[in-house]
Design an enzyme around this catalytic site. Sequence first.
Site, short mmCIF file in Angstrom:
data_model
loop_
_atom_site.label_atom_id
_atom_site.label_comp_id
_atom_site.label_asym_id
_atom_site.label_seq_id
_atom_site.Cartn_x
_atom_site.Cartn_y
_atom_site.Cartn_z
NE ARG A 604 2.75 -8.66 16.29
CZ ARG A 604 3.60 -7.64 16.55
NH1 ARG A 604 4.89 -7.76 16.26
NH2 ARG A 604 3.18 -6.55 17.12
CB CYS A 653 -3.87 -8.61 18.25
SG CYS A 653 -3.79 -7.08 19.17
CD GLU A 723 -0.63 -10.27 15.65
OE1 GLU A 723 -0.87 -9.24 14.95
OE2 GLU A 723 -0.23 -10.21 16.83
#
Length: 736
Positions: A604, A653, A723
Amino acid sequence: MRKPKRVLLLGAGGMGMAPLALYLQGAGIQVEAYDDRFSEPMRSQLIAEGIEVLGEPIPTSNPDCVIRSSAIPEEDPKVLSWSKKGVSVYRRGDFLAKFTSRRKLLAVVGSHGKTTTTGMLVWALDQVGFPCSYLVGGSFQDGSLLPGKFRRNSWVVLEVDESDGTIEGFSPQITLALNCDWDHVDRYESTEKLANAFRALFARTKDTLVIPNGSEADEWTSRDSLSCEFLTFDPINDPAGYQETNSRAVIAAGKAMGVDLSGVDFTLFPGMNRRQSILHQTSKRCVVEDYAHHPTEIRAFLSQRRILLSDHSLQVIFQPHRFSRTQALAKRFAEELSQADDLHLMPTYGAFEDFDPAGSADALLGYLPPRLRDRTRIFSDFSELRAAIGPEPSVKAKDQVLFVGAGNLERWAHAFAAWEKSGGEKHQAFSSYLAPRLSSSTVLLADEPLASKTTMGVGGSSRWYAEPANSEDLRSIVEACNLFGVQRAMIGRGSNLIIPDEGFGGLVIRLKGAFWREISPRTEDSLVVGAGALLNEVCRSACKLGLKGFEFLEGIPGTLGGALRMNAGAMGWETFDLVEWVSFLLPDGSVRQIPGTDLNVGYRYCKEAFEGIALRAKLRAEGRSDHRAIRKAIDKLAKKRRSSQPRKASSGCIFRNPDEASAGLLIDQVGLKGEREGGAVVSGKHANFIINEGDASAEEVIALIKRVRERVRETNGLLLEPEVTLMGKSWNEYLS
Ligand code: FAD
């Protein structure tokens, strides 16, 4: 030369090529113009005239010939690719010489003042109802006058450049020669060599040579050796009188053409941009910009300013132009610059030369008289320069702030003037500087609400919000942010982004609109995709084309730009599995195409997209397959996603998965599904999702994130890391 039907111009953003584009388009040729840098309003002017402006050197159809700017060398791959295909490639001057060989040509040549004089001549001819075709190497201050124009059966007035040697191809009817001073030292070893290039042009001149009386130019050539007529004009011998000299030259050129320009009021000439341009003036300070980049030009400009405002001191900001010229003429530069009361230098602008310490601003410092040398600094940072120049002088003193040079100091000059006009109010200065540099299709708004631009739907407004219509406007926006110290942030679809309730005090950029949403097949198995394209559109296009490997993008509700920044992934695939290269706008303002294998990418994360702005990427398929089979795979993944993820507003998320664990599972295990803070709730379907039930605030979402994190840490000793990104803030501010 046979008239081509289609031409491709490489390096078309410069002031040599853009007028040529306008001229050729006017002559009925289909012109496609490429540059990696166009500025406004030139870009819009080219488009308005029907020219196809390209961001990549790939024309929409094969050209009959290619014309390159001298800034693009013969061995450049962009040039070679055409010559290898057998397409003729010309330098600008070579092409023009051939293309205009049957027209009545008036060439304006000389070391100084060509652009202003050519512009003045074109304007004056128009004033007396004798319009001509023309190409001028600069833009008019009056934006309604274009720098290039084609007119049938008329004279062509052309500024002929001696810097690249293409002067050799011209044989004009009339030559107007202004002066001869050693310059372009990389091509001409001495004044004599330069004078020879002019002399040869005089020998090829068919009708009349117009030349200043008694100047060194008059001595260039022996009248007996020429077959053409001579016509002279009287220059003003004072260096400060150069504008009057230019108008005398124009009248003489008119006479050679058979047009009487003596009645024209030259004080009405609107002037050329970057030539003695007054950017701001009060009773105490005058900010002026000038293109002078040769010692003779500096002498003329500074002496003229001294006379015009004799009670104002001179603060000069000088940016040397080209290392070769700075080195060769350093002593003379120092001599002329010592007219300044205060001097500030910028690093040498190399144009297309490599760095050479002997021609650097540092080297130039050494030649200055001690009075100036000891207090002259070299500035690479605009805000430091602004501080050094200081505010308007106190009651008695007055100054002129003169930005002098041919490089990119124009931005600093205008930024400085904007600061002065705004009385030091940063945001006002920022918008008044930026707005005129943007094309009309770019959106620039103040105080724009951001919540509806994100999938979570929370948060306040941004001080500035921009949707650049193209990459040049994006670059101008980023430069303006750098110049005025305005913080900036990117937003894609806002599907991984939380906006704080207090909003964002800087400028938010969104790559929205057709320019950024390109999805075009490039080879058998690859696509070039703009950073603003939605991932599900990419997935759909790939499916239609039978390209495998894009299926996982289907349910990720973001743009390619956001996916590159986040290295978004699902079901075992990641965005960078597909990437062949990404082109970025880097923080220093340069655009670079970087191969995927050279990028710093992790879970990510992509460092280059974090630091810069992703513009577009080439994505390569895993292979080819029947589109029905691909569709089936997509439907399967979508079904899985629907069954495991909530449909209400969220940011996907919230936490990164810790090594070998699932954040969702950890949150579920501590019993937090359904946990609530105001309108923010931990999803009952997927515990790593926080949903906004409609009226949540960012504060509530963040409070819930903190609580979940704390609870997991207390129970499992594991510290979950977010995230999701937070605009303009670091999570540390909230979570530590
Ligand atoms: P934004 O949220 O707008 O921005 C994200 C970050 O990228 C920000 O820091 C922003 O400044 C930066 N950014 C945006 N554009 C650029 C650019 N051009 N250059 C540089 N930086 C830029 N993510 C997954 O990885 N996998 C999933 O399966 C997934 N499922 C999701 C499901 C739902 C329902 C939701 C709401 C989100 C999901 N996400 C998922 C998160 C999100 O969709 C992805 O991270 C997506 O790639 C973000 O793209 P965006 O355009 O919305 O970026």
